[in-house]
Design a protein around this motif. Sequence first.
Motif, PDB file in Angstrom:
ATOM      1  N   ASP A  97     -23.208 -21.601  27.177  1.00 15.05           N
ATOM      2  CA  ASP A  97     -23.745 -22.903  26.771  1.00 15.05           C
ATOM      3  C   ASP A  97     -23.698 -23.078  25.247  1.00 15.05           C
ATOM      4  N   TYR A  98     -22.897 -22.226  24.594  1.00 14.80           N
ATOM      5  CA  TYR A  98     -22.555 -22.317  23.173  1.00 14.80           C
ATOM      6  C   TYR A  98     -23.704 -21.976  22.218  1.00 14.80           C
ATOM      7  N   LEU A  99     -24.953 -22.324  22.571  1.00 11.20           N
ATOM      8  CA  LEU A  99     -26.130 -21.974  21.767  1.00 11.20           C
ATOM      9  C   LEU A  99     -25.992 -22.387  20.303  1.00 11.20           C
ATOM     10  N   LEU A 100     -25.494 -23.581  20.058  1.00 10.26           N
ATOM     11  CA  LEU A 100     -25.439 -24.093  18.687  1.00 10.26           C
ATOM     12  C   LEU A 100     -26.848 -24.461  18.236  1.00 10.26           C
ATOM     13  N   PHE A 101     -27.099 -24.297  16.945  1.00  6.72           N
ATOM     14  CA  PHE A 101     -28.413 -24.678  16.397  1.00  6.72           C
ATOM     15  C   PHE A 101     -28.495 -26.199  16.361  1.00  6.72           C
ATOM     16  N   PRO A 102     -29.404 -26.810  17.115  1.00  4.72           N
ATOM     17  CA  PRO A 102     -29.415 -28.271  17.235  1.00  4.72           C
ATOM     18  C   PRO A 102     -29.752 -29.002  15.943  1.00  4.72           C
ATOM     19  N   HIS A 103     -30.470 -28.326  15.013  1.00  4.77           N
ATOM     20  CA  HIS A 103     -30.903 -28.998  13.787  1.00  4.77           C
ATOM     21  C   HIS A 103     -29.875 -28.867  12.660  1.00  4.77           C
ATOM     22  N   LEU A 104     -28.793 -28.089  12.904  1.00  2.55           N
ATOM     23  CA  LEU A 104     -27.786 -27.884  11.870  1.00  2.55           C
ATOM     24  C   LEU A 104     -26.522 -28.663  12.201  1.00  2.55           C
ATOM     25  N   SER A 105     -25.806 -29.068  11.160  1.00  2.00           N
ATOM     26  CA  SER A 105     -24.517 -29.731  11.344  1.00  2.00           C
ATOM     27  C   SER A 105     -23.502 -28.714  11.847  1.00  2.00           C
ATOM     28  N   ALA A 106     -22.358 -29.205  12.299  1.00  7.08           N
ATOM     29  CA  ALA A 106     -21.281 -28.303  12.719  1.00  7.08           C
ATOM     30  C   ALA A 106     -20.901 -27.367  11.580  1.00  7.08           C
ATOM     31  N   LEU A 107     -20.822 -27.899  10.360  1.00  9.30           N
ATOM     32  CA  LEU A 107     -20.473 -27.083   9.199  1.00  9.30           C
ATOM     33  C   LEU A 107     -21.477 -25.960   9.003  1.00  9.30           C
ATOM     34  N   ASP A 108     -22.763 -26.267   9.054  1.00 10.15           N
ATOM     35  CA  ASP A 108     -23.774 -25.248   8.800  1.00 10.15           C
ATOM     36  C   ASP A 108     -23.935 -24.290   9.980  1.00 10.15           C
ATOM     37  N   ASN A 109     -23.610 -24.741  11.191  1.00  7.09           N
ATOM     38  CA  ASN A 109     -23.584 -23.823  12.325  1.00  7.09           C
ATOM     39  C   ASN A 109     -22.543 -22.732  12.086  1.00  7.09           C
ATOM     40  N   VAL A 110     -21.367 -23.144  11.617  1.00  7.70           N
ATOM     41  CA  VAL A 110     -20.283 -22.188  11.382  1.00  7.70           C
ATOM     42  C   VAL A 110     -20.586 -21.319  10.163  1.00  7.70           C
ATOM     43  N   ALA A 111     -21.249 -21.903   9.170  1.00  6.29           N
ATOM     44  CA  ALA A 111     -21.570 -21.151   7.944  1.00  6.29           C
ATOM     45  C   ALA A 111     -22.678 -20.130   8.156  1.00  6.29           C
TER      46      ALA A 111
END
Length: 363
Positions: A97-111
């Motif tokens: 389910d990818y578990l991306l941080f919902p409060h961060l942008s795509a850029l900051d998720n990758v950073a």
Amino acid sequence: MTDIDDTTAGSVAEGAHGDGLDARLVVDRGSFRLDIALRAAPGDVVALLGPNGAGKTTALRALAGLVPITGGHLRLDGTALDRTAPESRPVGVVFQDYLLFPHLSALDNVAFGPRCQGATKAEARALAATWLDRLGLAEHAGAKPRRLSGGQAQRVALARALATSPRLLLLDEPLAALDARTRLEVRARLRRHLAEFEAVAVLVTHDPLDAMVLADRLVVVEHGRVVQEGSPTEIARRPRTDYIAQLVGLNLYRGRAEGHTVRLDDGPAITTTEDLSGPVFVAFPPSAVTLHRDRPTGSSARNLWRCEVAGLETHGDQIRADLAGELPLAADLTTVAAAELDLRPGAPVWATVKATQTHAYPA
């Protein structure tokens, strides 16, 4: 390869050297025991394939350090990782389910990963921007996860995993959350990115098409053990368990060969073109089966069995008939053919298969 016992697994490990993954994962969890050996060189993409509860995800979590191994070993590029904390392992993970941080942008998720590795904010964001661009997401750098499509979120998660320069990339059902149309596009993109990845990639999936397209080698796990491994072509051509046969769409039987005749362990004989002796498997596709309402006369098929229709279901643009009787099997036929035969559950039929359409191989 039908199984890996302790002796075999040990010899594999002792002979391993150089870069890449060399693991024997033993995990005891109550009544379940995982015991599998995995070897892969840099650039290899290995798919762990198996039914639910087989141990695939347990193996992936053991590689990531999220589940401790109770035996065996885990080495990556010659370095033992058995007691290394998850956050200190050179491992990138893309969860189902990818578990991306919902409060961060795509850029900051990758950073996030590079920042954890000690990069400055500017360095981490520059690296993240490079990865987003490589995965075709430059215009979505400022978007939060909720604004991304399923395919875009999957690529952000992949970029986040790759931004840490992992020596082992783990993908847990990477396409499971996508709809059919998106899945087709993202599968093709993911294949290209994995082909460019210079370290080891291991993916877990229950989808045979994902495994066949994405992986160089398949490792099939059932009940915590490896039951077969090889290239997608080898696995598809020579399945060794009912699960694999169903996965690749073949009727599979086991018996003993005497020349061109295979006497099944539990059923009639099958005539094949191969001249073999001893324990063998015999396989043929459902499309090789021809059905008749009356016993055929003058047929060139050497194999003829009386059956009964146990069930019917739509299978792509065809009808799949599940047949019981002298030889349980699956048969595929067109909708028109099914109507002409007046097929329905309980109807008696005769099934024929030409010897040339069977494939026998040593068990």
